[in-house]
Design an enzyme around this catalytic site. Structure first.
Site, PDB file in Angstrom:
ATOM      1  N   ILE A 412     -29.504  28.041  48.595  1.00  0.00           N
ATOM      2  CA  ILE A 412     -30.055  29.280  48.509  1.00  0.00           C
ATOM      3  C   ILE A 412     -31.261  29.254  47.685  1.00  0.00           C
ATOM      4  O   ILE A 412     -31.825  30.388  47.340  1.00  0.00           O
ATOM      5  CB  ILE A 412     -29.155  30.255  47.935  1.00  0.00           C
ATOM      6  CG1 ILE A 412     -28.440  30.108  46.721  1.00  0.00           C
ATOM      7  CG2 ILE A 412     -27.922  30.466  49.141  1.00  0.00           C
ATOM      8  CD1 ILE A 412     -27.549  30.871  46.014  1.00  0.00           C
ATOM      9  N   GLY A 415     -34.945  24.630  41.780  1.00  0.00           N
ATOM     10  CA  GLY A 415     -35.782  24.676  40.638  1.00  0.00           C
ATOM     11  C   GLY A 415     -35.950  23.173  39.925  1.00  0.00           C
ATOM     12  O   GLY A 415     -35.715  22.150  40.538  1.00  0.00           O
ATOM     13  N   TYR A 417     -34.204  22.247  37.614  1.00  0.00           N
ATOM     14  CA  TYR A 417     -32.978  21.640  37.116  1.00  0.00           C
ATOM     15  C   TYR A 417     -32.444  21.046  38.263  1.00  0.00           C
ATOM     16  O   TYR A 417     -31.906  20.039  38.424  1.00  0.00           O
ATOM     17  CB  TYR A 417     -32.246  22.896  36.801  1.00  0.00           C
ATOM     18  CG  TYR A 417     -30.682  22.403  36.385  1.00  0.00           C
ATOM     19  CD1 TYR A 417     -29.600  22.234  37.211  1.00  0.00           C
ATOM     20  CD2 TYR A 417     -30.347  21.899  34.880  1.00  0.00           C
ATOM     21  CE1 TYR A 417     -28.457  21.882  36.868  1.00  0.00           C
ATOM     22  CE2 TYR A 417     -29.023  21.543  34.646  1.00  0.00           C
ATOM     23  CZ  TYR A 417     -28.174  21.267  35.536  1.00  0.00           C
ATOM     24  OH  TYR A 417     -26.825  21.073  35.069  1.00  0.00           O
ATOM     25  N   GLY A 418     -32.483  21.647  39.668  1.00  0.00           N
ATOM     26  CA  GLY A 418     -31.697  21.001  40.845  1.00  0.00           C
ATOM     27  C   GLY A 418     -31.470  22.123  41.761  1.00  0.00           C
ATOM     28  O   GLY A 418     -31.788  23.332  41.478  1.00  0.00           O
ATOM     29  N   VAL A 420     -29.348  24.939  44.190  1.00  0.00           N
ATOM     30  CA  VAL A 420     -28.324  25.774  44.055  1.00  0.00           C
ATOM     31  C   VAL A 420     -27.727  26.355  45.379  1.00  0.00           C
ATOM     32  O   VAL A 420     -28.384  26.324  46.208  1.00  0.00           O
ATOM     33  CB  VAL A 420     -28.878  27.114  43.491  1.00  0.00           C
ATOM     34  CG1 VAL A 420     -27.694  28.055  43.133  1.00  0.00           C
ATOM     35  CG2 VAL A 420     -29.467  26.949  41.829  1.00  0.00           C
ATOM     36  N   LYS A 433     -24.891  25.099  40.861  1.00  0.00           N
ATOM     37  CA  LYS A 433     -25.859  24.570  40.493  1.00  0.00           C
ATOM     38  C   LYS A 433     -25.867  23.229  40.175  1.00  0.00           C
ATOM     39  O   LYS A 433     -24.882  22.851  39.261  1.00  0.00           O
ATOM     40  CB  LYS A 433     -26.692  25.229  39.077  1.00  0.00           C
ATOM     41  CG  LYS A 433     -28.238  24.742  38.973  1.00  0.00           C
ATOM     42  CD  LYS A 433     -28.946  25.673  38.079  1.00  0.00           C
ATOM     43  CE  LYS A 433     -28.326  25.822  36.627  1.00  0.00           C
ATOM     44  NZ  LYS A 433     -29.178  26.607  35.646  1.00  0.00           N
ATOM     45  N   ASP A 528     -36.521  31.243  27.200  1.00  0.00           N
ATOM     46  CA  ASP A 528     -37.114  31.091  28.537  1.00  0.00           C
ATOM     47  C   ASP A 528     -36.876  32.389  29.533  1.00  0.00           C
ATOM     48  O   ASP A 528     -36.312  32.556  30.571  1.00  0.00           O
ATOM     49  CB  ASP A 528     -36.581  29.965  29.459  1.00  0.00           C
ATOM     50  CG  ASP A 528     -37.311  29.824  30.555  1.00  0.00           C
ATOM     51  OD1 ASP A 528     -38.509  30.258  30.941  1.00  0.00           O
ATOM     52  OD2 ASP A 528     -36.757  29.330  31.449  1.00  0.00           O
TER      53      ASP A 528
END
Length: 740
Positions: A412, A415, A417-418, A420, A433, A528
């Protein structure tokens, strides 16, 4: 250029265009149609497919074709073939519009230039058109110049045109004529055929001579050649000839009288009658002889036919005997195999019986061992029940089973980080995630997010349900309405957020941020904060997520000063505190700047770049109402102006000019939230379906009313799971969810 004359004939040149996925192939075909081809002519579309040697996996690595299942390799090759065939579709449509016939050719090889040159040489292609190699200043390594390689290696009889953006980049003209194929004359027969015709004629003549059935009228023309008949005939011819010549005078007859001549004529007539009778007898005998010969020939033919039938019967009998022998051998082989199978089955049954006995013994031992382990496990569980469990640890097998081995349909979002994935764990919709192996600072962010979210609980903080530390997987509660950024910018045809919900969301964000800043014993700075990290659940309750960049301010520093220096800045551009970005001095008011930018976006729904400057100018010029989100028709202008001025104070460049969150900002936001609650009806219509007012289910909470870290440690993981299970989740995803 297209047509040339050879041997007085007009010949069409063979034109080929090399195509691929790049834009240069389209330019090359368009140039060839405009300059080399006419309507109704043909062109060869030539594509070189790279020979596959490995298959990509979902984890990003490649597996050799020899190491995978044969069905998987066939399916992958079939997919590549379909992709290669689909490549021709736009070129075929273009040729159809231009009334050009196209021949599609796919060549599989690892060397593109060599494959093209081999095809040109084999099929005598006279003109080859290729697209120029792409040129980019951002390419680190120089790509292979395939057009140059083709120009050097192409046969001398082929002209190579390199086209760049619809113009000729380079031309390598043909240096020798096209080699002529060997001549073929259809009207002239070969020596083999002439010999065959002569032999056929000769055989037919010999068969005609040997046929026993001669026509009946030929018997009348047979000349009987015997010494007697030949003498008589000569005599008859002589007499007849002399008698017919009036001037003839035989010297032997000068002394004869007329009487002697009469007697000679009588004897001659008698001889002639005998000869005629003899001729008739001989002809009758010849007819009988020919009839006998014909009968003998017919009998010979019948005998030959019977002999052939007997030979065929003999061959059939031999074939039947051979088939019977083969069938007997096959039956013996089958019987032998059956005996071998029976023997193997008996041995397998005996082995299975022995294995069953061993398994029975092992089962008894395993039951005893399991009983002991159960006793030990009970003791361990009793010990763990008294220990501190901050979060549920999932195994990688549970994560893979829930995500169906990270299938693309469950993805879905993605980003830095990886990726999701949305799935179900323990019959609960969750968002997982997954840490990407090449993510910069990914492992440190994972540890930081686990440490922060496992120690705190707040209604406006994303709930961490569990994690898989070995593989960097985080399991969150599923937020059905995605991120605040997606809803503000109406992505995915989502409904417009009314101003009442926007004021409530702003107050919830301020409450959660104050909770982070007042965390004991060490304050937390998010670093952030932006609309993309604010997630909305099914009732549009906002929750702060992605605390992987959060930092703990040391107690010694927090008690004396409000900031301390960081070695490197982190965050998102346009939301980072300018003073923190320049000096590296981090404090709780660094989040106040990000909050101010986000509050301006909540009422304007505009990008953050230069947003404070535009709002200030709009307030000064008196056009502030024009700057509000036009999708909301009933803005309370006075309250929105108060909201905007508060946001501008939070976004001051100097940190000391920004207001205090707990004393100034949050009280104002709570007032606006109370106003929104008074002006909202019992239900809010979003997307045409009524929903229960989220104000009734989520009371206003301050940081003092939230659960502290010691209380969380005392309640353990089970209480958090019970709270998460009672929250409402959407059965279907309305929008693309953002957990990045």
């Amino acid at each position: 250029m297209l047509n040339q004359r050879r041997n007085g004939e007009k010949k069409e040149e063979l034109v080929a265009v090399a195509i691929d996925k790049d834009k240069g192939s389209q330019y090359a075909l368009k140039w060839a149609v405009d300059h080399l081809l006419e309507k109704g002519q043909s062109v060869t579309l030539l594509h070189v497919k790279h020979r596959a040697s490995s298959i990509p996996t979902p984890l990003g690595n490649n597996v050799a074709l020899s190491d995978v299942n044969e069905d998987v390799a066939k399916a992958y090759k079939y997919q590549l073939d379909n992709q290669a065939k689909e490549l021709f579709l736009p070129f075929r449509c273009f040729c159809t519009r231009k009334d050009i016939k196209c021949n599609e050719v796919i060549v599989e090889d690892t060397d593109i230039a060599k494959a093209l040159c081999d095809y040109v040489k084999l099929n005598l292609v006279e003109i080859l058109v290729v697209g120029a190699a792409p040129r980019s200043g951002f390419v680190r390594f120089k790509p292979t110049d395939i057009p140059s390689s083709i120009s050097k290696a192409a046969p001398e009889f082929c002209s190579v045109y390199v086209i760049a953006r619809g113009k000729i980049s380079s031309v390598r003209s043909a240096s020798c004529p096209l080699p002529n194929p060997p001549p073929r004359k259809q009207n002239q027969s070969s020596p083999i055929s002439s010999q065959f015709n002569a032999r056929l004629t000769q055989n037919s003549g010999s068969r005609a001579e040997k046929t026993p059935f001669a026509p009946r009228n030929l018997i009348e023309d047979v000349e009987i050649r015997s010494p007697f008949n030949r003498t008589q005939t000569q005599k008859i011819e002589a007499v007849g000839h002399h008698s017919q010549d009036p001037d003839y005078a035989d010297p032997n007859l000068h002394g004869f009288s007329s009487s002697s001549q009469d007697s000679m004529s009588c004897s001659s007539s008698h001889t002639m009658d005998e000869m005629e009778a003899e001729m008739r007898r001989l002809k009758q005998e010849l007819r009988q002889t020919m009839d006998l010969y014909s009968s003998a020939c017919k009998e010979a033919l019948c005998a030959k036919q019977k002999a052939m039938e007997l030979h065929h019967w003999k061959i059939e009998e031999q074939q039947k005997l051979e088939d019977a022998r083969v069938a007997e051998e096959a039956a013996l082989a089958i019987a032998e195999r059956e005996r071998a199978k029976s023997k193997a089955a008996i041995e397998a049954a005996q082995a299975a019986q022995r294995i069953a006995e061993l398994e029975a013994q092992k089962r008894i031992k395993a039951e005893m061992k399991a009983f002991k382990e159960a006793e030990e496990k009970k003791k361990v569980l009793d010990t763990l029940a008294q220990s501190d469990l901050r979060y549920r640890k999932y195994t990688i097998d549970e994560i893979e089973a829930a995500t169906e081995y990270f299938v693309e349909s469950r993805k879905i979002g993605e980003g830095g980080y990886g990726p999701v994935y949305k799935c179900y764990l323990d019959h609960t919709p969750v968002a997982i995630k997954v840490l990407r192996p090449d993510a910069a600072q990914g492992r440190s962010q994972f540890q930081q997010e686990v440490e922060v979210l496992s120690c705190i609980r707040h209604p406006n903080m994303v709930l961490l349900l569990g994690a898989c530390p070995e593989y960097g997987c985080l399991v969150y509660e599923y937020m059905a309405n995605g991120s605040l950024e997606d809803r503000l910018f109406l992505r995915g045809n989502s409904p417009v957020l009314p101003w009442q919900l926007r004021f409530r969301i702003a107050a919830e964000i301020g409450t959660a941020l104050l909770f982070l800043h007042q965390t004991k014993p060490e304050p937390l700075v998010h670093r952030d904060l932006k609309p993309a990290n604010i997630l909305l659940d099914n009732n549009f309750v906002s929750k702060i997520g992605d605390v992987g960049l959060a930092r703990l301010v040391p107690p010694s520093v927090a008690d004396t000063v409000t900031q301390y220096r960081m070695t490197s800045t982190a965050g998102t551009f346009c939301y980072i505190d300018p003073e923190y970005q320049q000096t590296g001095m981090l404090g709780i008011k660094s989040d106040i700047y990000s909050l101010g930018i986000m509050l301006l976006q909540i009422i304007t729904a505009k990008p953050p770049m230069g947003l404070t400057h535009h709002v200030e100018r709009a307030i000064e010029r008196g056009t502030f109402t024009d700057f509000l989100d036009p999708n909301v028709p009933d803005w309370p202008v006075e309250e929105a102006l108060i909201f905007a001025k508060l946001a501008l104070k939070c976004a001051e460049l100097r940190r000391k000019d920004r207001p205090d969150l707990g004393k100034v900002v949050l009280p104002e936001l709570n007032k606006l939230r109370a106003l929104a609650e008074e002006n909202i009806s019992s239900s809010i219509f979003l997307g045409g379906s009524p929903r229960v007012s989220p104000f009734q289910s989520q009371p206003s909470l301050t940081s003092q009313e939230t659960m502290t870290d010691p209380q969380l440690r005392q309640s353990g993981y089970e209480s958090s799971r019970s709270r998460s299970s009672t929250s409402s989740f959407a059965t279907e995803r309305n929008q693309t969810d953002n957990y990045i």
